[in-house]
Structures are given as C-alpha cells and as structure tokens.
Write a protein that holds these residues in place. Structure first.
Motif, PDB file in Angstrom:
ATOM      1  N   LYS A   1      51.731  41.924  36.539  1.00 14.59           N
ATOM      2  CA  LYS A   1      51.844  43.120  37.370  1.00 14.59           C
ATOM      3  C   LYS A   1      50.973  43.043  38.617  1.00 14.59           C
ATOM      4  N   PHE A   2      50.228  41.970  38.757  1.00 15.54           N
ATOM      5  CA  PHE A   2      49.335  41.815  39.895  1.00 15.54           C
ATOM      6  C   PHE A   2      49.768  40.635  40.749  1.00 15.54           C
ATOM      7  N   TYR A   3      49.204  40.588  41.953  1.00 10.69           N
ATOM      8  CA  TYR A   3      49.545  39.529  42.893  1.00 10.69           C
ATOM      9  C   TYR A   3      48.276  39.088  43.609  1.00 10.69           C
ATOM     10  N   LEU A   4      48.044  37.793  43.643  1.00 13.14           N
ATOM     11  CA  LEU A   4      46.924  37.221  44.394  1.00 13.14           C
ATOM     12  C   LEU A   4      47.485  36.377  45.522  1.00 13.14           C
ATOM     13  N   VAL A   5      47.076  36.665  46.736  1.00 13.78           N
ATOM     14  CA  VAL A   5      47.502  35.847  47.867  1.00 13.78           C
ATOM     15  C   VAL A   5      46.884  34.464  47.692  1.00 13.78           C
ATOM     16  N   GLY A   6      47.714  33.455  47.720  1.00  9.74           N
ATOM     17  CA  GLY A   6      47.221  32.098  47.576  1.00  9.74           C
ATOM     18  C   GLY A   6      46.894  31.714  46.145  1.00  9.74           C
ATOM     19  N   GLY A   7      47.064  32.625  45.213  1.00  5.75           N
ATOM     20  CA  GLY A   7      46.781  32.332  43.816  1.00  5.75           C
ATOM     21  C   GLY A   7      48.069  32.241  43.030  1.00  5.75           C
ATOM     22  N   ASP A   8      47.955  31.970  41.753  1.00  7.37           N
ATOM     23  CA  ASP A   8      49.149  31.952  40.924  1.00  7.37           C
ATOM     24  C   ASP A   8      48.876  32.718  39.641  1.00  7.37           C
ATOM     25  N   LYS A   9      49.878  32.805  38.806  1.00  5.46           N
ATOM     26  CA  LYS A   9      49.767  33.587  37.572  1.00  5.46           C
ATOM     27  C   LYS A   9      48.709  33.020  36.629  1.00  5.46           C
ATOM     28  N   ASP A  10      48.506  31.707  36.666  1.00  3.86           N
ATOM     29  CA  ASP A  10      47.492  31.116  35.784  1.00  3.86           C
ATOM     30  C   ASP A  10      46.096  31.626  36.126  1.00  3.86           C
ATOM     31  N   ASP A  11      45.831  31.834  37.425  1.00  4.35           N
ATOM     32  CA  ASP A  11      44.541  32.386  37.826  1.00  4.35           C
ATOM     33  C   ASP A  11      44.350  33.777  37.227  1.00  4.35           C
ATOM     34  N   LEU A  12      45.404  34.568  37.291  1.00  5.14           N
ATOM     35  CA  LEU A  12      45.324  35.921  36.749  1.00  5.14           C
ATOM     36  C   LEU A  12      45.236  35.909  35.218  1.00  5.14           C
ATOM     37  N   LEU A  13      45.925  34.966  34.577  1.00  5.60           N
ATOM     38  CA  LEU A  13      45.810  34.852  33.119  1.00  5.60           C
ATOM     39  C   LEU A  13      44.377  34.524  32.710  1.00  5.60           C
ATOM     40  N   GLN A  14      43.739  33.629  33.470  1.00  2.00           N
ATOM     41  CA  GLN A  14      42.345  33.286  33.174  1.00  2.00           C
ATOM     42  C   GLN A  14      41.438  34.499  33.342  1.00  2.00           C
ATOM     43  N   GLU A  15      41.686  35.274  34.384  1.00  4.02           N
ATOM     44  CA  GLU A  15      40.893  36.491  34.582  1.00  4.02           C
ATOM     45  C   GLU A  15      41.101  37.448  33.412  1.00  4.02           C
ATOM     46  N   GLY A  16      42.340  37.577  32.969  1.00  2.89           N
ATOM     47  CA  GLY A  16      42.624  38.431  31.821  1.00  2.89           C
ATOM     48  C   GLY A  16      41.917  37.960  30.560  1.00  2.89           C
ATOM     49  N   MET A  17      41.884  36.648  30.374  1.00  2.15           N
ATOM     50  CA  MET A  17      41.171  36.089  29.216  1.00  2.15           C
ATOM     51  C   MET A  17      39.672  36.386  29.298  1.00  2.15           C
ATOM     52  N   LEU A  18      39.123  36.343  30.507  1.00  4.62           N
ATOM     53  CA  LEU A  18      37.713  36.708  30.674  1.00  4.62           C
ATOM     54  C   LEU A  18      37.491  38.160  30.252  1.00  4.62           C
ATOM     55  N   GLY A  19      38.443  39.029  30.600  1.00  2.00           N
ATOM     56  CA  GLY A  19      38.361  40.421  30.172  1.00  2.00           C
ATOM     57  C   GLY A  19      38.379  40.537  28.658  1.00  2.00           C
ATOM     58  N   LEU A  20      39.219  39.734  27.995  1.00  2.78           N
ATOM     59  CA  LEU A  20      39.267  39.738  26.529  1.00  2.78           C
ATOM     60  C   LEU A  20      37.932  39.276  25.942  1.00  2.78           C
ATOM     61  N   PHE A  21      37.367  38.212  26.493  1.00  2.07           N
ATOM     62  CA  PHE A  21      36.084  37.726  25.968  1.00  2.07           C
ATOM     63  C   PHE A  21      34.970  38.748  26.194  1.00  2.07           C
ATOM     64  N   TYR A  22      35.028  39.449  27.322  1.00  6.32           N
ATOM     65  CA  TYR A  22      34.059  40.525  27.555  1.00  6.32           C
ATOM     66  C   TYR A  22      34.233  41.596  26.481  1.00  6.32           C
ATOM     67  N   ALA A  23      35.483  41.946  26.173  1.00  7.06           N
ATOM     68  CA  ALA A  23      35.760  42.963  25.162  1.00  7.06           C
ATOM     69  C   ALA A  23      35.231  42.531  23.795  1.00  7.06           C
ATOM     70  N   ILE A  24      35.429  41.262  23.463  1.00  3.24           N
ATOM     71  CA  ILE A  24      34.951  40.760  22.168  1.00  3.24           C
ATOM     72  C   ILE A  24      33.440  40.864  22.071  1.00  3.24           C
ATOM     73  N   THR A  25      32.745  40.428  23.109  1.00  6.30           N
ATOM     74  CA  THR A  25      31.283  40.394  23.045  1.00  6.30           C
ATOM     75  C   THR A  25      30.631  41.765  23.184  1.00  6.30           C
ATOM     76  N   ASN A  26      31.310  42.720  23.808  1.00  4.15           N
ATOM     77  CA  ASN A  26      30.687  44.019  24.071  1.00  4.15           C
ATOM     78  C   ASN A  26      31.279  45.176  23.271  1.00  4.15           C
ATOM     79  N   TYR A  27      32.191  44.888  22.367  1.00  3.64           N
ATOM     80  CA  TYR A  27      32.838  45.945  21.594  1.00  3.64           C
ATOM     81  C   TYR A  27      31.845  46.636  20.665  1.00  3.64           C
TER      82      TYR A  27
END
Length: 180
Positions: free
Chosen positions: A33-59
């Motif tokens: 649902k997002f768009y990065l100029v000059g980026g691709d979906k893999d970049d956004l997937l990695q960012e999403g995974m970082l969000g998941l790891f943050y959720a795991i460690t701070n839940y």
C-alpha cells in the motif's frame, strides 16, 4: 501463542521464525500500500519486518493484544520509512497510504478536530480520484492500494505490465496536479 511470543522475546530463533511466518502476509499487504521513489517492494518488506521485530521485543501483554500491536508497529515503521525517503524534497504522493489505514490510525492518536480534517481530506482525495481518473486508472489504483502487485493487476485487468505501470504513473501525476 503467548508462549511463542515469550520465547521469541527471549531470542528463541524458532519462535521468531514462526511469528515471521504468521505475520508475513500482513506485512506484505501493508507494504503493497506504500510507494518509495527509487525503492522497491523488498525495501518496504524489510521495513515491515523491522516493525515486527520491534513489536516482538517491546510487546507488553498487559497493554493489549499482540496482533494489534504488530499492526501498529509495522504501519508506523512503514510510515517512517516513507517519511525518511521523502526528506525535505516534498514528494507529495510518495507517502501514499490507503485512506482506511490513516483513518484507523488517526482515531487512536489524533484529536477530534484532526480526525475531522483528515476525514474531509480523504473525501476530497476520493472525489478527485472519481472525477480526474479514467475508469482504468481508478481500477488499477484501487487494485494497487488493495495490495495487488503489478503482475497480478495485469492478469486481473487483462492488460500488459506496461499498461498497468503507465496507468499508475498517470494517476499519480494527475493527483499530484490537484494536491494543495
């Protein structure tokens, strides 16, 4: 599930992998649902995974449900990534996000006045989409916002990848022209 979360929080790799497997689809749907100029979906997937790891460690189980916390962390990580990508260069549609997502997030964070203003903005954007985009551009934009890839949209609309890309680019340009 609580036990898996505790094990993942303690660093158990198998538990972490299980949570990643469970939430990969959610992360992919948000990233699409997002768009990065000059980026691709893999970049956004990695960012999403970082969000998941943050959720795991701070839940904190005393503060709410884990799935809701994961959604919030992933969404905020993706929004931060898009904001970082934009920098000071003011690229208006680079931070495109589904209107429902903004409304859901804003209900829990913003004041009633901010919620009203965001709702009015969302209605204005929806009206612009209805008035300024061709039916094909609207269909492609809607499918893209729903998380479909360019290839999936091409199959769904029976058009080429290039036609889908062109329609999305035209839609972005048209909407940028009417951005205040």
């Amino acid at each position: 599930m609580e036990e898996i979360i505790k094990q993942a929080k303690a660093g158990n790799q198998v538990a972490i992998e299980q949570l990643v497997s469970n939430y990969k689809g959610l992360i992919r749907s948000y990233a699409n649902k997002f768009y990065l100029v000059g980026g691709d979906k893999d970049d956004l997937l990695q960012e999403g995974m970082l969000g998941l790891f943050y959720a795991i460690t701070n839940y904190d189980e005393n503060k709410g449900a884990f799935p809701s916390f994961v959604e919030l962390c992933v969404l905020r990580q993706l929004l931060d990534a898009v904001k970082r990508d934009n920098g000071a260069s003011q690229k208006p549609l680079s931070n495109f996000v589904e209107l429902e997502t903004v409304a859901q997030l804003s209900d829990s964070v913003n004041s009633p006045l901010e919620n009203l203003l965001q709702k009015e903005y969302a209605e204005k954007v929806a009206q612009l989409i209805k008035e300024k985009l061709t039916p094909f551009e609207r269909k492609v934009l809607t499918l893209f916002a729903d998380g479909y890839s360019y290839d999936d949209i091409a199959v769904h609309t029976n058009k080429s990848y290039k036609a889908v890309d062109g329609a999305l680019q035209r839609a972005r340009r048209k909407l940028l022209m009417y951005k205040e």
